[in-house]
Design an enzyme around this catalytic site. Structure first.
Site, mmCIF file in Angstrom:
data_model
loop_
_atom_site.group_PDB
_atom_site.id
_atom_site.type_symbol
_atom_site.label_atom_id
_atom_site.label_comp_id
_atom_site.label_asym_id
_atom_site.label_seq_id
_atom_site.Cartn_x
_atom_site.Cartn_y
_atom_site.Cartn_z
ATOM 1 N N ASN A 1 0.820 -1.247 -0.027
ATOM 2 C CA ASN A 1 -0.080 0.008 0.061
ATOM 3 C C ASN A 1 0.970 1.352 -0.192
ATOM 4 O O ASN A 1 0.397 2.277 -0.530
ATOM 5 C CB ASN A 1 -1.093 -0.008 1.080
ATOM 6 C CG ASN A 1 -0.331 -0.184 2.605
ATOM 7 O OD1 ASN A 1 0.796 -0.567 2.805
ATOM 8 N ND2 ASN A 1 -0.928 0.484 3.575
ATOM 9 N N LYS B 1 11.917 -8.723 0.773
ATOM 10 C CA LYS B 1 10.872 -9.689 0.054
ATOM 11 C C LYS B 1 9.529 -8.832 -0.042
ATOM 12 O O LYS B 1 8.860 -8.521 0.769
ATOM 13 C CB LYS B 1 10.536 -10.871 0.984
ATOM 14 C CG LYS B 1 10.200 -11.782 -0.286
ATOM 15 C CD LYS B 1 8.906 -11.714 -1.189
ATOM 16 C CE LYS B 1 7.548 -11.660 -0.366
ATOM 17 N NZ LYS B 1 6.358 -11.212 -1.216
ATOM 18 N N PRO B 2 9.632 -7.909 -1.095
ATOM 19 C CA PRO B 2 8.459 -6.780 -1.436
ATOM 20 C C PRO B 2 7.278 -7.593 -1.748
ATOM 21 O O PRO B 2 7.293 -8.673 -2.134
ATOM 22 C CB PRO B 2 9.005 -5.936 -2.404
ATOM 23 C CG PRO B 2 9.912 -6.891 -3.396
ATOM 24 C CD PRO B 2 10.469 -7.575 -2.228
ATOM 25 N N GLY C 1 2.123 -6.158 7.141
ATOM 26 C CA GLY C 1 1.309 -7.003 6.503
ATOM 27 C C GLY C 1 -0.052 -7.055 7.091
ATOM 28 O O GLY C 1 -0.103 -6.424 8.242
ATOM 29 N N SER C 2 -0.834 -7.920 6.602
ATOM 30 C CA SER C 2 -2.169 -8.197 7.204
ATOM 31 C C SER C 2 -1.966 -9.113 8.315
ATOM 32 O O SER C 2 -0.803 -9.672 8.732
ATOM 33 C CB SER C 2 -2.903 -8.948 6.209
ATOM 34 O OG SER C 2 -2.508 -10.204 5.755
ATOM 35 N N GLU D 1 4.318 -5.524 11.977
ATOM 36 C CA GLU D 1 3.156 -4.320 11.883
ATOM 37 C C GLU D 1 2.080 -4.796 11.143
ATOM 38 O O GLU D 1 2.125 -5.069 9.897
ATOM 39 C CB GLU D 1 4.052 -2.964 11.275
ATOM 40 C CG GLU D 1 5.075 -2.607 12.219
ATOM 41 C CD GLU D 1 5.511 -1.384 11.980
ATOM 42 O OE1 GLU D 1 4.796 -0.378 11.263
ATOM 43 O OE2 GLU D 1 6.662 -0.896 12.509
ATOM 44 N N LEU D 2 0.799 -4.980 11.684
ATOM 45 C CA LEU D 2 -0.218 -5.767 11.047
ATOM 46 C C LEU D 2 -1.624 -4.591 10.659
ATOM 47 O O LEU D 2 -1.344 -3.602 10.849
ATOM 48 C CB LEU D 2 -0.742 -6.754 11.707
ATOM 49 C CG LEU D 2 0.728 -7.627 11.972
ATOM 50 C CD1 LEU D 2 0.377 -9.083 12.864
ATOM 51 C CD2 LEU D 2 1.457 -8.157 10.887
ATOM 52 N N CYS E 1 -3.312 1.321 6.696
ATOM 53 C CA CYS E 1 -3.607 0.510 8.030
ATOM 54 C C CYS E 1 -4.247 1.155 9.065
ATOM 55 O O CYS E 1 -4.746 0.426 9.721
ATOM 56 C CB CYS E 1 -2.201 -0.049 8.602
ATOM 57 S SG CYS E 1 -0.947 1.259 8.451
ATOM 58 N N GLU F 1 -10.677 -5.653 8.986
ATOM 59 C CA GLU F 1 -10.077 -4.778 7.915
ATOM 60 C C GLU F 1 -10.701 -4.920 6.587
ATOM 61 O O GLU F 1 -10.557 -5.824 6.060
ATOM 62 C CB GLU F 1 -8.484 -4.813 8.133
ATOM 63 C CG GLU F 1 -7.957 -3.770 7.661
ATOM 64 C CD GLU F 1 -6.400 -3.986 7.574
ATOM 65 O OE1 GLU F 1 -5.950 -5.125 7.485
ATOM 66 O OE2 GLU F 1 -5.626 -2.883 7.851
#
Ligand code: NAD
Length: 480
Positions: A151, A174-175, A227-228, A249-250, A283, A378
């Site tokens: 994002n 690792k994008p 990520g999620s 960080e989710l 997020c 979310e």
């Protein structure tokens, strides 16, 4: 067709197996490039290079690491538009304003992180035995695996990389499979700035393939994942089974409280920015809005006007408020959340449907059931759910009725009410007088509950990406 290599140990390479995948522009469906679909062998090469790169990078003096990061900042300041602007717009569906904002924040993050290179502070502590002296020193961890989301593919990646680098770690990045082109360009920029070739690799591919290989590789000491929450739980479990350091960080489900003294028009403007920026693919987006019953009606009327006034045109048009969601699955999920909420009794104040392609209209749901996914999960789309509260205590109770806790916001002119709410809301951050989507390179960004663990930004990152070591010395008998 452009074929774009990934970067391993400073070299532009294809995947060992020769496989690749397409990167598509969400706004047009155009295939932008093919990139390598990395697997176990590629990840192994990258981690081994990073192991050697760690020695080279950490052996540099702090001032040299600082200088490399400052050069990176100056390169982004001078060449950021040329290197990143089009890629950000095409690959991630960013508007031109959002892309420029990411580039500007990237400069800020790199400059802030550069200073951290000199701040690997340790300490001493007293010992009751006068012959003993204790020192605590802070050391980098080694190879950090950076797994990033789509994002904010430049600024978030920068935040995830610049601080661990400043502390002396080397990286294998690792994008997201949705946005590898921005990450490859960023990796190149770090190399151009003088970070040693083996200290940085960018391996492109899918989460379940090269992402999982990276997380499980024995040479990786720490995983930083943004990520999620579902990914965070899977990666966290895999990492913990190998005692990796984890910084997760989710997702979020941020609440915005609009208290009874707030101006409804102004509050609606702030609320709209906090949820509709980048189609709600943020997020910290304030997807739950809790409004004092006294101003509920004027507030929702103003929010409807704000939503319907948004201009949704070409991504390169300065007036465009937001663009497409990242892919068709994201659109389906958003619409499922809306339909389920409506079936449960919610009213659609505005939106609730596709405008065109992957662009979803700004959507406001009134009173979705508290059990609905639109309220609890979310949506990661332009959907705000609004409910009324009778008083401040009830507003706080509603805000806390969530498994997430990344960010929250309170709109009031009464600082006592604002601070009372800020202290009672379970969240990594609470902002008073503004929306919930706030960034600052020095701030501790991170969440509680399902929003993750650990903090990033400023010295908080330095603490996350270093280990403390106790050294004690027997200094012998004191001279008489
Ligand atoms: P995602 O979880 O689908 O993917 C994130 C990254 O994890 C990608 O690189 C993906 O390939 C990788 N991945 C997926 N499964 C993996 C596995 N099993 N092993 C290793 N890697 C794996 O997230 P996304 O859709 O790219 O990003 C959106 C999510 O990120 C949202 O939930 C959003 O809230 C969150 N996010 C959080 C913050 C924050 O600061 N807390 C910031 C931005 C985004």
């Amino acid at each position: 067709m452009q074929i774009q290599d990934m970067l391993i140990g400073g070299e532009a390479v294809a995947a060992v197996g020769g496989t690749s995948f397409a990167v598509t522009a969400p706004a047009t469906g155009e295939v932008l490039a093919q990139v390598p679909r990395a697997g176990a062998t590629d990840v192994d090469r990258a981690v081994k290079a990073a192991g050697r790169g760690f020695e080279a990078w950490f052996r540099l003096r702090p001032a040299e690491r600082e200088a490399a990061l400052l050069r990176a900042a100056e390169l982004v300041a001078a060449e950021g538009q040329a290197r990143f602007l089009d890629t950000l717009i095409d690959e991630s569906g960013s508007t031109i304003a959002k892309a420029r904002g990411e580039i500007a924040y990237t400069v800020d993050l790199l400059r802030t992180a550069a200073g951290e290179a000199r701040r690997l502070y340790g300490e001493t502590f007293p010992n009751d035995d006068p012959r003993r002296m204790s020192l605590v020193i802070r050391e980098p961890l080694g190879v950090v695996g950076v797994v990033s989301p789509y994002n904010a593919p430049l600024s978030l990646l920068t935040k995830m990389c610049a601080f661990p680098l400043a502390a002396g770690n080397s990286l294998v990045i690792k994008p997201s499979e949705e946005t590898p082109l921005t990450a490859i360009a960023f990796g190149r920029l770090l190399l151009d700035a003088g970070v040693p070739a083996e200290a940085i690799s960018v391996v492109t591919g899918f989460g379940s393939e090269c992402g999982a290989e990276l997380v499980n590789h024995p040479g990786v000491r720490c995983i930083a994942l943004t990520g999620s929450t579902n990914t965070g739980i899977a990666v966290g479990q895999a990492g913990l089974s190998k005692m990796r350091r984890m910084q997760l960080e989710l997702g979020g489900k941020s609440a915005l409280l609009v208290l009874r003294d707030a101006d409804p028009q102004q509050a609606a403007k702030i609320a709209a920015q906090g949820i509709f920026t980048h189609s709600g693919q943020i997020c910290m987006a304030n997807s739950r809005i809790v409004v004092a019953r006294e101003i509920y009606q004027p507030f929702i009327a103003a929010l409807k006007s704000e939503a319907e006034a948004l201009y949704l045109g070409d991504l390169r048009d300065e007036r465009t408020a937001y663009g497409p969601l990242i892919n068709g699955r994201a659109v389906e999920k958003v619409l499922e959340h809306v339909h389920e909420a409506v079936a449960g009794g919610a009213e659609v104040l505005t939106g609730g449907e596709i405008l065109h392609g992957l662009v979803v209209k700004p959507t406001v749901l009134l009173n979705p059931p508290r059990t609905s996914r639109a309220w609890r999960e979310e949506s990661f789309g332009p959907v705000a759910s609004v409910v009324a509260a009778d008083d401040l205590e009830q507003a706080i109770e509603i805000a806390n009725d969530s498994d997430y806790g990344l960010s929250a916001a309170v709109l009031t002119n009464n600082i006592q009410w604002g601070l009372h709410a800020a202290r009672r809301i379970a969240s990594g951050a609470v902002h008073i007088g503004m929306h919930a989507f706030q960034s600052n390179a020095l701030a501790p960004i991170g969440g509680v509950g399902l929003s993750g663990m650990g903090r990033s930004g400023g010295h908080y990152s330095t603490e996350e990406f270093t280990e403390v070591k106790w050294i004690s010395v027997d200094v012998g008998s004191l001279p008489r």
